[in-house]
Motif scaffolding. Structure first.
Motif, PDB file in Angstrom:
ATOM      1  N   GLN A  97       2.196   2.887  13.838  1.00 38.74           N
ATOM      2  CA  GLN A  97       0.922   2.637  13.162  1.00 38.74           C
ATOM      3  C   GLN A  97       0.484   1.184  13.232  1.00 38.74           C
ATOM      4  OE1 GLN A  97       3.878   3.032  11.922  1.00 38.74           O
ATOM      5  NE2 GLN A  97       4.027   2.661   9.732  1.00 38.74           N
ATOM      6  N   ILE A 141       3.283  -1.478   4.191  1.00 37.86           N
ATOM      7  CA  ILE A 141       2.621  -0.193   4.424  1.00 37.86           C
ATOM      8  C   ILE A 141       3.680   0.885   4.642  1.00 37.86           C
ATOM      9  CG2 ILE A 141       0.595  -1.288   5.469  1.00 37.86           C
ATOM     10  CD1 ILE A 141       1.718  -0.436   8.214  1.00 37.86           C
ATOM     11  N   GLU A 198      -8.099   2.157   4.939  1.00 40.85           N
ATOM     12  CA  GLU A 198      -8.512   2.232   6.335  1.00 40.85           C
ATOM     13  C   GLU A 198      -9.896   1.635   6.495  1.00 40.85           C
ATOM     14  OE1 GLU A 198      -9.860   6.457   7.430  1.00 40.85           O
ATOM     15  OE2 GLU A 198      -8.399   6.808   5.836  1.00 40.85           O
ATOM     16  N   LYS A 216      -4.288  12.676   7.323  1.00 37.86           N
ATOM     17  CA  LYS A 216      -4.087  11.272   6.982  1.00 37.86           C
ATOM     18  C   LYS A 216      -3.689  11.082   5.526  1.00 37.86           C
ATOM     19  CE  LYS A 216      -7.023   9.030  10.435  1.00 37.86           C
ATOM     20  NZ  LYS A 216      -8.144   8.084  10.649  1.00 37.86           N
ATOM     21  N   ARG A 217      -4.053  12.031   4.668  1.00 36.33           N
ATOM     22  CA  ARG A 217      -3.773  11.858   3.242  1.00 36.33           C
ATOM     23  C   ARG A 217      -3.557  13.225   2.598  1.00 36.33           C
ATOM     24  NH1 ARG A 217      -8.898  10.912   4.424  1.00 36.33           N
ATOM     25  NH2 ARG A 217      -8.538   8.677   4.583  1.00 36.33           N
ATOM     26  N   LEU A 269       0.826  -1.205   0.000  1.00 32.91           N
ATOM     27  CA  LEU A 269       0.000   0.000   0.000  1.00 32.91           C
ATOM     28  C   LEU A 269       0.864   1.260   0.000  1.00 32.91           C
ATOM     29  CD1 LEU A 269      -2.607  -1.079   2.728  1.00 32.91           C
ATOM     30  CD2 LEU A 269      -2.765  -1.383   0.241  1.00 32.91           C
ATOM     31  N   GLU A 270       0.240   2.381  -0.268  1.00 33.83           N
ATOM     32  CA  GLU A 270       0.844   3.711  -0.128  1.00 33.83           C
ATOM     33  C   GLU A 270       2.010   3.964  -1.090  1.00 33.83           C
ATOM     34  OE1 GLU A 270       1.024   5.388   3.901  1.00 33.83           O
ATOM     35  OE2 GLU A 270       0.563   3.375   4.628  1.00 33.83           O
ATOM     36  N   ARG A 329      -2.543   4.291  -2.615  1.00 34.21           N
ATOM     37  CA  ARG A 329      -3.112   4.990  -1.461  1.00 34.21           C
ATOM     38  C   ARG A 329      -3.088   4.103  -0.224  1.00 34.21           C
ATOM     39  NH1 ARG A 329      -8.806   3.612  -1.039  1.00 34.21           N
ATOM     40  NH2 ARG A 329      -9.284   1.992  -2.570  1.00 34.21           N
ATOM     41  N   ALA A 330      -3.311   4.747   0.909  1.00 30.91           N
ATOM     42  CA  ALA A 330      -3.506   3.999   2.151  1.00 30.91           C
ATOM     43  C   ALA A 330      -4.940   3.485   2.189  1.00 30.91           C
ATOM     44  CB  ALA A 330      -3.237   4.903   3.350  1.00 30.91           C
ATOM     45  N   ARG A 385       0.771   5.913   6.906  1.00 35.13           N
ATOM     46  CA  ARG A 385      -0.632   6.324   7.024  1.00 35.13           C
ATOM     47  C   ARG A 385      -1.592   5.165   7.279  1.00 35.13           C
ATOM     48  NH1 ARG A 385       0.783   9.377   2.486  1.00 35.13           N
ATOM     49  NH2 ARG A 385      -0.565   8.146   1.138  1.00 35.13           N
ATOM     50  N   THR A 386      -1.195   3.947   6.973  1.00 34.66           N
ATOM     51  CA  THR A 386      -2.071   2.794   7.169  1.00 34.66           C
ATOM     52  C   THR A 386      -1.942   2.293   8.601  1.00 34.66           C
ATOM     53  OG1 THR A 386      -1.858   2.144   4.849  1.00 34.66           O
ATOM     54  CG2 THR A 386      -2.605   0.461   6.408  1.00 34.66           C
TER      55      THR A 386
END
Length: 414
Positions: free
Chosen positions: A89, A60, A44, A272-273, A17-18, A41-42, A63-64
């Motif tokens: 995280q 990750i 959630e 967060k993003r 991710l991310e 992207r992350a 942000r995840t």
């Protein structure tokens, strides 16, 4: 006998991710792992919970958030790679209790953060930010007021670890005097000098920069009382963790001109993003550089991080090595061309190792190599036998049946 591994590599699912760097995918590919899903992207909430089902390795960045609920949904997860420095995280203890090893890259962005810190020090001591903004608005401020060279100034480094010590060497190349303060005794690099206490460093430094992890002891370690010790001509830089500095106290010191300027890359509360609103009491203040947590965000650092973390994940999957894991005992044995290897993670208790060894002794199998390590809660053993014959699966079944077993794996049989 045909070579056999715990699970064919093409069946091991990897979720990244991310926007993790291509270097990670390349290293996984060279190691034979091909089932890789990538997301820029992350994720959630429910999206993350659904995504981790059936995944063996999760990658990750910051942000995840991998909570206990996410771990419960990850029914096949064996490892998490945090392609960054921090691991806050991830619910680390809960991951360990489920047999999920967590790896990170604590050193790969060291140079990037050190270079940014020096660049910010130059910009702050020269007042470049305000002069640049003035020029963009049509102004022309050529004054040398509050504009200083780095040479001959004193850099005070709080936290003399990997970043702090490298920064120390680079700063001396600028002709700076370097002092540092750390909670443990550290060998100085170059001509750097240790300070007896934090207060002494703050009083004497022209540039103060902090490079400490987030721990109960470091949260809020720089507040109004500490800032009051600094010179009015000094600048403050935080490229470490947002919670280690009281940003309201820092904003007050800047407004009241009790210090000359500041550069902040990390904040107690961060969006967060990309695109989410960002609010800080430091916004709009003169001679203040605010950056969106980009200390390690260089192409070179991301490539190094991608390679470092993926290598640790491959080693763990291929050989059972936990060196570099932040939540498990550190164990490593080199891969061997023949024999069989098992790993056993368990709640530490007396007699576990003897029971493991008994499984081999009853079958007259010689243990060719073994490494065992424990921490306060868990024990982890890597054990191998050259003459496994047809007993590999039976031994694995016995290991899994031992009281306190968290996870047992047959890594390979050759």
């Amino acid at each position: 006998m045909t070579d056999r591994i715990s699970l064919p590599k093409e069946r091991i699912r990897i979720l990244l991710l991310e926007g993790i760097a291509d270097s990670a995918v390349e290293l996984f590919g060279h190691a034979g792992y091909t089932t890789i899903q990538r997301e820029k992207r992350a994720l959630e909430g429910r999206a993350l919970i659904e995504a981790v089902k059936g995944v063996h390795i999760l990658g990750i960045r910051s942000r995840t958030e991998v909570t206990e609920e996410v771990l419960d949904a990850a029914d096949r997860l064996i490892a998490i790679g945090c392609f960054c420095i921090g691991t806050n995280q991830v619910a680390l203890q809960q991951a360990a209790r489920r047999g999920v090893a967590v790896f990170n890259a604590p050193f790969s962005n060291t140079r990037s953060v050190a270079e940014l810190t020096l660049a910010e020090a130059v910009m702050l001591l020269r007042g470049i930010l305000d002069r640049s903004n003035s020029a963009h608005a049509g102004g022309w401020d050529k004054s040398a007021t509050n504009s200083w060279e780095m040479r001959g100034k004193t850099l005070g480094i709080i936290g003399y670890g990997n970043i702090g010590s490298q920064l120390s060497v680079l700063a001396e190349a600028f002709g700076m005097r370097v002092m540092y303060h750390d909670h443990t005794t550290k060998l100085p690099h170059g001509n750097a000098e240790p300070c007896a206490n934090l207060g002494d460093l703050l009083r004497r430094s022209d540039v103060v920069t902090i490079h400490v992890p987030e721990t109960p002891e470091t949260i809020g370690m720089i507040g109004a009382a500490e800032l009051a010790l600094m010179k009015p001509s000094a600048v403050f830089i935080n490229n470490a963790r947002g919670t280690v500095v009281d940003v309201d106290a820092l904003a007050a010191a800047l407004r009241e001109k009790r210090i000359l300027g500041a550069a902040i890359d990390v904040f107690p509360e961060e969006p967060k993003r990309n695109g989410d609103p960002f609010v800080s009491p430091l916004q709009g203040l003169p001679n203040v550089i605010l950056t969106p947590h980009i200390g390690g965000s260089t192409a070179e650092a991301q490539d190094r991080i991608g390679a470092e973390v993926s290598r640790k994940l491959v080693d763990y999957s291929d050989t059972g090595a936990t060196v570099g894991a932040v939540n498990m005992p550190q164990v490593q044995l080199p891969a061997r061309p023949t024999g069989a290897r098992w790993t056993h993670l368990h709640r530490d208790a007396p007699g576990i190792l003897s029971r493991i060894n008994e499984s081999f002794g009853r079958r007259n199998l010689n243990i060719a190599a073994q490494y065992y390590q424990t921490d306060s809660e868990l024990g982890y053993v890597v054990v191998e036998s050259v003459e496994a014959r047809n007993d590999a699966d039976a031994i694995l079944a016995e290991l899994r049946a031992l009281p306190g077993t968290v996870r047992a794996r047959l890594i390979y049989e050759r």
